[in-house]
Design a protein around this motif. Sequence first.
Motif, mmCIF file in Angstrom:
data_model
loop_
_atom_site.group_PDB
_atom_site.id
_atom_site.type_symbol
_atom_site.label_atom_id
_atom_site.label_comp_id
_atom_site.label_asym_id
_atom_site.label_seq_id
_atom_site.Cartn_x
_atom_site.Cartn_y
_atom_site.Cartn_z
ATOM 1 N N ALA A 116 -15.420 39.301 -56.175
ATOM 2 C CA ALA A 116 -15.352 40.685 -55.708
ATOM 3 C C ALA A 116 -15.905 41.674 -56.728
ATOM 4 C CB ALA A 116 -13.901 41.040 -55.372
ATOM 5 N N ARG A 117 -15.985 41.279 -57.990
ATOM 6 C CA ARG A 117 -16.525 42.148 -59.040
ATOM 7 C C ARG A 117 -17.993 41.842 -59.325
ATOM 8 N NH1 ARG A 117 -12.692 45.019 -61.965
ATOM 9 N NH2 ARG A 117 -10.543 44.573 -61.402
ATOM 10 N N ASP A 118 -18.625 41.105 -58.434
ATOM 11 C CA ASP A 118 -20.050 40.771 -58.526
ATOM 12 C C ASP A 118 -20.362 39.879 -59.728
ATOM 13 O OD1 ASP A 118 -22.573 40.977 -57.275
ATOM 14 O OD2 ASP A 118 -23.248 42.399 -58.784
ATOM 15 N N VAL A 119 -19.424 39.026 -60.113
ATOM 16 C CA VAL A 119 -19.598 38.105 -61.240
ATOM 17 C C VAL A 119 -19.896 36.709 -60.709
ATOM 18 C CG1 VAL A 119 -18.477 37.032 -63.237
ATOM 19 C CG2 VAL A 119 -18.014 39.426 -62.685
ATOM 20 N N PRO A 120 -20.935 36.023 -61.218
ATOM 21 C CA PRO A 120 -21.222 34.638 -60.810
ATOM 22 C C PRO A 120 -20.185 33.690 -61.420
ATOM 23 C CG PRO A 120 -22.753 35.341 -62.515
ATOM 24 C CD PRO A 120 -21.933 36.547 -62.168
ATOM 25 N N TYR A 121 -19.070 33.563 -60.728
ATOM 26 C CA TYR A 121 -17.890 32.932 -61.309
ATOM 27 C C TYR A 121 -18.059 31.440 -61.572
ATOM 28 C CZ TYR A 121 -16.946 31.451 -56.492
ATOM 29 O OH TYR A 121 -17.036 30.901 -55.231
ATOM 30 N N ALA A 122 -18.825 30.732 -60.742
ATOM 31 C CA ALA A 122 -18.978 29.286 -60.955
ATOM 32 C C ALA A 122 -19.669 29.021 -62.282
ATOM 33 C CB ALA A 122 -19.758 28.663 -59.807
ATOM 34 N N GLY A 123 -20.708 29.805 -62.595
ATOM 35 C CA GLY A 123 -21.393 29.643 -63.876
ATOM 36 C C GLY A 123 -20.469 29.898 -65.044
ATOM 37 N N VAL A 124 -19.674 30.945 -64.952
ATOM 38 C CA VAL A 124 -18.719 31.258 -66.022
ATOM 39 C C VAL A 124 -17.763 30.098 -66.245
ATOM 40 C CG1 VAL A 124 -16.764 32.740 -66.663
ATOM 41 C CG2 VAL A 124 -18.835 33.762 -65.696
ATOM 42 N N LEU A 125 -17.224 29.548 -65.158
ATOM 43 C CA LEU A 125 -16.215 28.496 -65.279
ATOM 44 C C LEU A 125 -16.806 27.176 -65.776
ATOM 45 C CD1 LEU A 125 -14.157 29.198 -62.021
ATOM 46 C CD2 LEU A 125 -13.520 29.746 -64.382
ATOM 47 N N VAL A 126 -17.980 26.799 -65.250
ATOM 48 C CA VAL A 126 -18.580 25.521 -65.647
ATOM 49 C C VAL A 126 -19.043 25.555 -67.098
ATOM 50 C CG1 VAL A 126 -20.518 23.954 -65.260
ATOM 51 C CG2 VAL A 126 -19.259 24.873 -63.309
ATOM 52 N N ILE A 127 -19.765 26.608 -67.470
ATOM 53 C CA ILE A 127 -20.262 26.731 -68.849
ATOM 54 C C ILE A 127 -19.108 26.751 -69.836
ATOM 55 C CG2 ILE A 127 -21.454 28.302 -70.443
ATOM 56 C CD1 ILE A 127 -23.115 29.142 -67.871
ATOM 57 N N SER A 128 -18.083 27.535 -69.518
ATOM 58 C CA SER A 128 -16.924 27.638 -70.415
ATOM 59 C C SER A 128 -16.169 26.320 -70.496
ATOM 60 C CB SER A 128 -15.995 28.758 -69.934
ATOM 61 O OG SER A 128 -16.652 30.000 -69.924
ATOM 62 N N GLY A 129 -16.018 25.642 -69.355
ATOM 63 C CA GLY A 129 -15.280 24.380 -69.346
ATOM 64 C C GLY A 129 -15.954 23.301 -70.173
ATOM 65 N N VAL A 130 -17.273 23.150 -70.005
ATOM 66 C CA VAL A 130 -17.999 22.147 -70.790
ATOM 67 C C VAL A 130 -17.975 22.509 -72.271
ATOM 68 C CG1 VAL A 130 -20.245 21.071 -71.192
ATOM 69 C CG2 VAL A 130 -19.475 21.521 -68.850
ATOM 70 N N ALA A 131 -18.119 23.794 -72.581
ATOM 71 C CA ALA A 131 -18.100 24.234 -73.976
ATOM 72 C C ALA A 131 -16.750 23.937 -74.634
ATOM 73 C CB ALA A 131 -18.403 25.729 -74.066
ATOM 74 N N MET A 132 -15.670 24.058 -73.890
ATOM 75 C CA MET A 132 -14.343 23.730 -74.436
ATOM 76 C C MET A 132 -14.287 22.274 -74.888
ATOM 77 S SD MET A 132 -11.694 25.536 -71.792
ATOM 78 C CE MET A 132 -12.008 27.188 -71.155
ATOM 79 N N VAL A 133 -14.821 21.394 -74.056
ATOM 80 C CA VAL A 133 -14.817 19.963 -74.394
ATOM 81 C C VAL A 133 -15.648 19.711 -75.650
ATOM 82 C CG1 VAL A 133 -15.470 17.660 -73.618
ATOM 83 C CG2 VAL A 133 -14.441 19.269 -72.002
ATOM 84 N N LEU A 134 -16.848 20.296 -75.698
ATOM 85 C CA LEU A 134 -17.730 20.090 -76.845
ATOM 86 C C LEU A 134 -17.144 20.662 -78.127
ATOM 87 C CD1 LEU A 134 -21.188 20.862 -75.196
ATOM 88 C CD2 LEU A 134 -20.286 18.630 -75.863
ATOM 89 N N ALA A 135 -16.433 21.780 -78.004
ATOM 90 C CA ALA A 135 -15.828 22.393 -79.191
ATOM 91 C C ALA A 135 -14.784 21.481 -79.819
ATOM 92 C CB ALA A 135 -15.194 23.731 -78.817
ATOM 93 N N VAL A 136 -14.169 20.634 -79.000
ATOM 94 C CA VAL A 136 -13.138 19.720 -79.492
ATOM 95 C C VAL A 136 -13.743 18.428 -80.041
ATOM 96 C CG1 VAL A 136 -11.142 18.310 -78.822
ATOM 97 C CG2 VAL A 136 -11.385 20.643 -77.948
ATOM 98 N N VAL A 137 -14.792 17.911 -79.390
ATOM 99 C CA VAL A 137 -15.317 16.593 -79.767
ATOM 100 C C VAL A 137 -16.607 16.659 -80.573
ATOM 101 C CG1 VAL A 137 -14.292 15.588 -77.690
ATOM 102 C CG2 VAL A 137 -16.690 16.294 -77.652
#
Length: 397
Positions: free
Chosen positions: A318-339
């Motif tokens: 509703a705020r015109d944000v491409p939410y899938a990109g935000v969630l996928v990029i952030s999620g993968v980055a979380m994993v990489l930051a740990v390993v």
Amino acid sequence: MNDTGETKKALGLPGAWAMAVGGMIGGGIFSTLGVVIQVAGQWAWASFLIGGLIAWCSGHSYAELTVRRDQPGGSYGFLRDIGQTTIARWLMWVLIAGYTLTVAVYGFTFGAYAANALGAPGWAASAAAVAAIAILAGVNLLGATQATIVELIAVFVKLAILLGLAGLGIWHWAPEQLVLETGDPVGPLGALAGVGVVFMAYEGFQLLSYDYDEMKDAKRTIRRAMSLAIIATCATYVAVALGATMLAGAPEIVAKEEVALAEAGRAALGTFGFVAVSIAAAFSTASAINATVFATARLAGEAAGDSELPAVFGKRNARDVPYAGVLVISGVAMVLAVVGGIAQLVEGASFVFLGVFALVNVLAWRGRVRMRWLSGLGAVTSLLAAVALVLYVAGLA
């Protein structure tokens, strides 16, 4: 004004400048200063200066090509404009992977400084990294206006602390502290190898080319914001490379590596300096995560609109944000930051962006943009630094 209209015009010159500076001064200067000193020795400051020159030339190319097409897209869009759709498709995947790795580096650095400041165990660093990326993803989901406000605050806090630290070191001028070892054999050419190793520290300004539709008076804003942001970042890096090293000494910076600037702050002002630099690191990495996720999600959204990514990446909330990109990029980055390992991630990202910037400079040169000699210079220096990085990683330099 509705949410969509507000979002599309959320970035004036201050906000665009802050997004670019925030994208550059992130994990790079905090986690890689020791790496560049190890490679370039007392010429580390020159590595950042040369890197700034490459970035400034490349920023000129990005701005001119973006203004010419009058819509967002970056290197991906530039290639599509000349009919190179297959290369553009592959490059887009490389870019998204590179930006995701970059977010992981920023998250890793945030966690390292947070855990170090609190004297917490190793698992706490990983937890802090994940939390930082998750929180900034949430900020991005709220919209461009909120992301810009966060960026402005974070940028000015970290610049004040970093430049204060650098100023103290330069005031107590001690060039002998820049030498890594007595009889240090590193010559001026080591500065070029240093550029290749840590060029990721300049990755970020080009994110503005993806945010073009979010800008007020976009043609004027993108040209000014890119140039001013790169100049400010380069000056900060050179000052910190000199000042912080003069405070703590090159051997100490290399030994502490991931939290080296916090130790330089302790050398300058005791516990207060240690805490202040740790806070700057937190603000710096947070703003870099914010700026990178903000722009990369929009790149993915554009690619989805061109049918180069799954359609879900083009979905907006509703705020015109491409939410899938935000969630996928952030999620993968979380994993990489740990390993992930910080040195390998940084070197890989540096190589990717040197190659991409060389390509964009060549496109600008061939496109005969205004002041095209800057684009030619950027192409040559980008390629030289990429070669120097390959030689260093191969143990030949």
